[in-house]
Design a protein around this motif. Structure first.
Motif, PDB file in Angstrom:
ATOM      1  N   ARG A   1     -78.485  -8.864  36.849  1.00  0.00           N
ATOM      2  CA  ARG A   1     -77.943  -9.183  38.176  1.00  0.00           C
ATOM      3  C   ARG A   1     -76.958  -8.097  38.615  1.00  0.00           C
ATOM      4  O   ARG A   1     -76.149  -7.639  37.840  1.00  0.00           O
ATOM      5  CB  ARG A   1     -77.252 -10.545  38.160  1.00  0.00           C
TER       6      ARG A   1
ATOM      7  N   VAL B   1     -84.642 -14.809  35.707  1.00  0.00           N
ATOM      8  CA  VAL B   1     -83.327 -14.941  36.338  1.00  0.00           C
ATOM      9  C   VAL B   1     -83.335 -14.100  37.613  1.00  0.00           C
ATOM     10  O   VAL B   1     -83.726 -12.929  37.583  1.00  0.00           O
ATOM     11  CB  VAL B   1     -82.222 -14.455  35.388  1.00  0.00           C
TER      12      VAL B   1
ATOM     13  N   ASP C   1     -78.927 -10.013  32.072  1.00  0.00           N
ATOM     14  CA  ASP C   1     -80.050 -10.386  32.942  1.00  0.00           C
ATOM     15  C   ASP C   1     -80.251  -9.470  34.143  1.00  0.00           C
ATOM     16  O   ASP C   1     -81.112  -9.720  34.973  1.00  0.00           O
ATOM     17  CB  ASP C   1     -79.865 -11.824  33.449  1.00  0.00           C
TER      18      ASP C   1
ATOM     19  N   HIS D   1     -83.343 -15.669  26.197  1.00  0.00           N
ATOM     20  CA  HIS D   1     -84.099 -15.047  27.275  1.00  0.00           C
ATOM     21  C   HIS D   1     -84.788 -13.775  26.764  1.00  0.00           C
ATOM     22  O   HIS D   1     -84.202 -13.019  25.983  1.00  0.00           O
ATOM     23  CB  HIS D   1     -83.186 -14.652  28.435  1.00  0.00           C
TER      24      HIS D   1
ATOM     25  N   PRO E   1     -86.070 -16.744  31.054  1.00  0.00           N
ATOM     26  CA  PRO E   1     -85.631 -17.867  30.217  1.00  0.00           C
ATOM     27  C   PRO E   1     -86.773 -18.440  29.383  1.00  0.00           C
ATOM     28  O   PRO E   1     -87.933 -18.498  29.826  1.00  0.00           O
ATOM     29  CB  PRO E   1     -85.134 -18.893  31.239  1.00  0.00           C
TER      30      PRO E   1
END
Length: 350
Positions: free
Chosen positions: A148, A294, A146, A327, A305
């Motif tokens: 991050r 996210v 995702d 996702h 998502p």
């Protein structure tokens, strides 16, 4: 000096909307040409010396990107093999702290040891989860699933405070995010994503004193003089991180040399600004569609998502993205444009 747009137009001509660099990058035209030249050299039976020179040029180029001396960079094939080297250095019972849901290559060699204490914590709480007795913290600089981004400064401070070493995977960061190799004890990256290379090359950065590593996988290339180390035990290991090398994939290095030259020519800062602007444009468009990705500020990877099932539909429309655990993951790099973002949003809006 050529402009960003001119360089990109000269190197890339995708036939679809390619938003999947987090899986693998498009190859620049110069890289394709270098691979063809290397294959022709092999086919014609000429000396391999130029290909070995390419491998060393790649090591030096990555060292420049990582901000470390070339002697601290080892070359191999995969992140998992480098992680296995790190795992082999730990004593039985050592505690390894990892991020929940991190990429398997960063995690699995610690688990398969069978005699290590491996625990995980949410990425956002990783630094505060370091404790007395933690021997190593292993994490990706940017999460594959995702996007991050880990707080490496906080993590490094916490690890130093408890006497723990750090191992950081820059595979989803090197090429758009500066590689701060000196901020961690060990770092690694694969090169077929944001560094635009072919599959088959990964780099490991080690401390000046090699840390606790033992070259358990040492072959002939690990010798100080490789060509005198082909038969029998290696009598003298390389006095540099090359002691941790595995035999180079020569064609891959030939292509990667051209790719790394392009990354250096454009500059990581320029690439980062371009990539993040596109990701932010996509996030703004998602908000207009009532969708919330996210949270991954400052990342060119956007994971939404509930939309992963639309990946086949998008592929049919000529848009390449990934489905990761339900996702939809889109990732933006230097060859993408605002039109690519808008086309993705148009299809998602129906």
């Amino acid at each position: 000096m050529a402009t960003f747009d001119h360089l990109v137009r000269a190197e890339f001509a995708p036939r679809n909307t390619y938003l999947n660099t987090a899986s693998n990058a498009l190859l620049p035209a110069r890289t394709v040409a270098a691979l063809q030249d290397a294959a022709r050299l092999r086919a014609e039976g000429r000396s391999l010396d130029p290909l070995f020179a390419d491998a060393e040029a790649c090591r030096a180029a990555y060292a420049r990107l990582a901000g470390v001396p070339t002697r601290r960079v080892a070359a191999g094939a995969t992140v998992a093999l480098h992680t296995a080297l790190i795992a082999a250095s730990l004593p039985p019972g050592a505690e390894v702290l990892t991020a929940e849901g991190d990429f398997t290559s960063v995690l699995n060699p610690f688990h398969t040891r069978g005699d290590l204490k491996v625990r995980s914590a949410p990425l956002e709480r990783l630094a505060e989860s370091v404790r007395p007795g933690t021997a190593l913290v292993a994490v990706s600089a940017a999460q594959s699933a995702d996007g991050r981004v880990a707080d490496l400064d906080a993590l490094g401070e916490a690890a130093r405070g408890h006497g723990a070493r750090t191992y950081v995977d820059f595979s989803q960061a090197a090429g758009w995010l500066p590689v701060t190799a000196d901020a961690c004890d060990y770092s690694v990256t694969i090169t077929h994503k944001w560094l635009l290379g072919p599959h088959g090359v990964a780099f490991l950065v080690v401390p000046e004193d090699f840390g606790d590593l033992t070259p358990v996988q040492a072959g002939w290339v690990a010798g100080e003089d490789p060509w005198d180390s082909c038969y029998g035990p290696v009598t003298e290991l390389a006095r540099s991180a090359r002691r941790f090398d595995s035999s180079p994939a020569l064609l891959d290095h030939a292509g990667l040399r051209a790719s790394l030259e392009l990354v250096e020519e454009i500059g990581v800062d320029a690439i980062r600004g371009h990539d993040l602007a596109l990701a932010d444009r996509f996030r703004a468009g998602l908000a207009d569609l009532g969708r919330t990705p996210v949270p991954a500020p400052g990342s060119p990877i956007v994971s939404v998502p509930g939309l992963g099932a639309r990946q086949p539909e998008l592929a049919q429309a000529g848009i390449q993205v990934s489905n990761r655990a339900g996702h939809l993951r889109a990732s933006f790099h230097l060859y993408n444009t605002r039109d690519d973002v808008d086309r993705l949003l148009d299809v998602l809006s129906g």
